[in-house]
Scaffold this active site. Structure first.
Site, mmCIF file in Angstrom:
data_model
loop_
_atom_site.group_PDB
_atom_site.id
_atom_site.type_symbol
_atom_site.label_atom_id
_atom_site.label_comp_id
_atom_site.label_asym_id
_atom_site.label_seq_id
_atom_site.Cartn_x
_atom_site.Cartn_y
_atom_site.Cartn_z
ATOM 1 N N HIS A 64 0.791 -1.233 0.000
ATOM 2 C CA HIS A 64 0.000 0.000 0.000
ATOM 3 C C HIS A 64 0.820 1.278 0.000
ATOM 4 O O HIS A 64 0.277 2.362 -0.096
ATOM 5 C CB HIS A 64 -0.959 0.033 1.202
ATOM 6 C CG HIS A 64 -0.264 0.335 2.491
ATOM 7 N ND1 HIS A 64 0.525 -0.571 3.150
ATOM 8 C CD2 HIS A 64 -0.225 1.465 3.235
ATOM 9 C CE1 HIS A 64 1.004 -0.024 4.248
ATOM 10 N NE2 HIS A 64 0.571 1.214 4.331
HETATM 11 N N1 UDP Z 1 -4.459 -5.127 8.388
HETATM 12 C C1 UDP Z 1 -5.778 -5.542 8.472
HETATM 13 N N2 UDP Z 1 -6.406 -5.925 7.319
HETATM 14 C C2 UDP Z 1 -5.795 -5.927 6.094
HETATM 15 C C3 UDP Z 1 -4.431 -5.499 6.034
HETATM 16 C C4 UDP Z 1 -3.798 -5.088 7.207
HETATM 17 O O1 UDP Z 1 -6.363 -5.568 9.556
HETATM 18 O O2 UDP Z 1 -6.437 -6.285 5.107
HETATM 19 C C5 UDP Z 1 -3.785 -4.702 9.632
HETATM 20 C C6 UDP Z 1 -2.500 -5.417 9.917
HETATM 21 O O3 UDP Z 1 -2.740 -6.637 10.594
HETATM 22 C C7 UDP Z 1 -1.762 -4.416 10.783
HETATM 23 C C8 UDP Z 1 -2.220 -3.084 10.247
HETATM 24 O O4 UDP Z 1 -3.413 -3.349 9.501
HETATM 25 O O5 UDP Z 1 -2.157 -4.520 12.133
HETATM 26 C C9 UDP Z 1 -1.190 -2.498 9.343
HETATM 27 O O6 UDP Z 1 -1.706 -1.380 8.718
HETATM 28 P P1 UDP Z 1 -1.161 -0.830 7.338
HETATM 29 O O7 UDP Z 1 -0.430 -1.896 6.612
HETATM 30 O O8 UDP Z 1 -2.326 -0.171 6.656
HETATM 31 O O9 UDP Z 1 -0.215 0.376 7.769
HETATM 32 P P2 UDP Z 1 1.290 0.450 8.306
HETATM 33 O O10 UDP Z 1 1.472 -0.542 9.393
HETATM 34 O O11 UDP Z 1 2.202 0.232 7.141
HETATM 35 O O12 UDP Z 1 1.402 1.849 8.819
#
Ligand code: UDP
Length: 361
Positions: free
Chosen positions: A208
């Protein structure tokens, strides 16, 4: 007299992180909390689902701000959060991580001289082209309490000249969430069954970040690399709305449907199930990199750098700039054979309680 904390949230990982901290605040009679949702993530599977399944109260304020450029979105949030702060008059403003909502909340508070608590402070990729790096560096700069997840994060802040008295290493709140909510997930039912997946045989993918979704060359390399992986094992990919839009624009969605098991974003518990029972995870997400480690699943990180360097050093995470299909496919193969070292860098799973106790004192 209770201390009133106003929490500004807006994006998926922030709802997940806040679930444990809000619970710790609610359990401390010296504190009370008001939550503001900026609206940065608004689809029900990017927002509501987390409030429902992680037992969180609905936010008191919904600002419904999303879309537009980074500057426009952050600017509109800044104005709207300021209005809420003028009405609510909190003692502390709490923000999480590194999104536009984080920066808008921190800046609005700092300009009104309301002290800011930053959860997940001190992380650095040292790449100021990333919107997340800009947001976290500036947020740390205006924060009164810097709650860091790791020793490395403390070191980053100290090198920048931050006063040590403002830094508290609490551990990673996502580890708290994994222990509190993730532990109840089993391989029965859920998304594994819905998608017909065999535990420990499939690879899980999430993509993403702007650096991948906004660069067709990188996105194509990722797809082609994963297509090679898909020749020998099922590849399952819950697709973030931003990535879906880019893939549709490039005419790649149909191809994706033919090669991979694709699904809309799933709730946290379904995601933990997918992570826990995967053979391998390939991701550009910060949170998913760590969750791979929490569940001891090998991970390939599709980025040029990572904030979670300890996982790379210990061998849990193969940092793989997604520059060619061959490099990505090769890393996925290698990740399955590595024997990483056992480490415990993210605290004891009580970060949320430490944060609440600290702010109540
Ligand atoms: N996550 C979720 N559903 C999905 C993809 C990710 O619940 O379809 C959760 C994942 O388990 C983690 C969090 O979203 O806890 C991560 O968020 P994201 O990847 O959007 O952002 P980042 O961590 O890179 O800031």
């Amino acid at each position: 007299m209770t201390t009133k904390i106003l929490t500004v949230l807006g994006a998926r990982p922030q709802f997940i992180k806040a679930s444990v901290v809000s619970a710790a605040i609610a359990a401390d009679t010296r504190l009370r909390e008001v939550v503001v949702h900026t609206g940065q993530h608004f689809d029900s599977n990017m927002s509501d689902v987390f409030f429902d399944e992680l037992g969180m109260e609905k936010p008191a304020h919904q600002l419904d701000i999303h879309g537009g450029g980074h500057g426009e979105m952050t600017g509109r949030m800044l104005g709207a959060v300021e209005q809420v702060l003028l009405t609510e008059r909190p003692d502390i403003v709490m923000v999480y991580g590194d999104t536009n909502s984080t920066l808008a909340g921190a800046l609005a508070a700092a300009k009104l001289h309301i002290p800011v608590a930053h959860v997940e402070a001190g992380l650095r990729s040292f790449n100021m082209r990333m919107p997340e790096e800009i947001n976290r560096v500036l947020t740390d700069r205006v924060s009164r309490w810097l709650f860091t997840p790791t020793r490395r994060a403390d070191e980053n802040l100290i090198k920048e000249g931050v006063a040590e008295s403002t830094i508290t290493q609490v551990g990673d709140v996502m580890f708290d969430v994994a222990l509190r909510h993730g532990a109840r997930v089993t391989e029965q039912g859920g998304t594994l069954e819905r998608l017909g997946l065999t535990p420990r045989e499939y690879a899980l993918v999430t993509v993403h970040r702007a650096e991948n979704t906004d660069d067709p060359q990188r996105l194509r390399a990722i797809m082609q690399g994963l297509e090679q992986v898909a020749m020998t094992r099922t590849v399952v990919w819950p697709i973030h709305p931003r990535t879906r839009a880019t893939l549709a624009r490039l005419g790649l969605l149909e191809n994706l449907r033919n090669r991979f098991v694709i699904t809309d974003p799933v709730g946290y518990l379904d995601m933990v199930q997918l992570e826990k029972y995967a053979a391998l995870i390939a991701t550009d997400s910060g949170g998913v990199q760590k969750e791979a480690f929490f569940h001891r699943v090998p991970c390939v990180t599709l980025r040029d750098e990572t904030e979670w360097v300890e996982l790379v050093q210990a061998g849990w995470n193969l940092l793989t700039p997604p520059l060619s299909a061959e490099v990505i496919a090769g890393a996925c193969e290698r990740a399955l054979t590595i024997q990483p070292a056992e480490i415990q860098p993210y605290g004891a799973g009580d970060a949320a309680r430490i944060i609440a106790t600290h702010l109540a004192a």
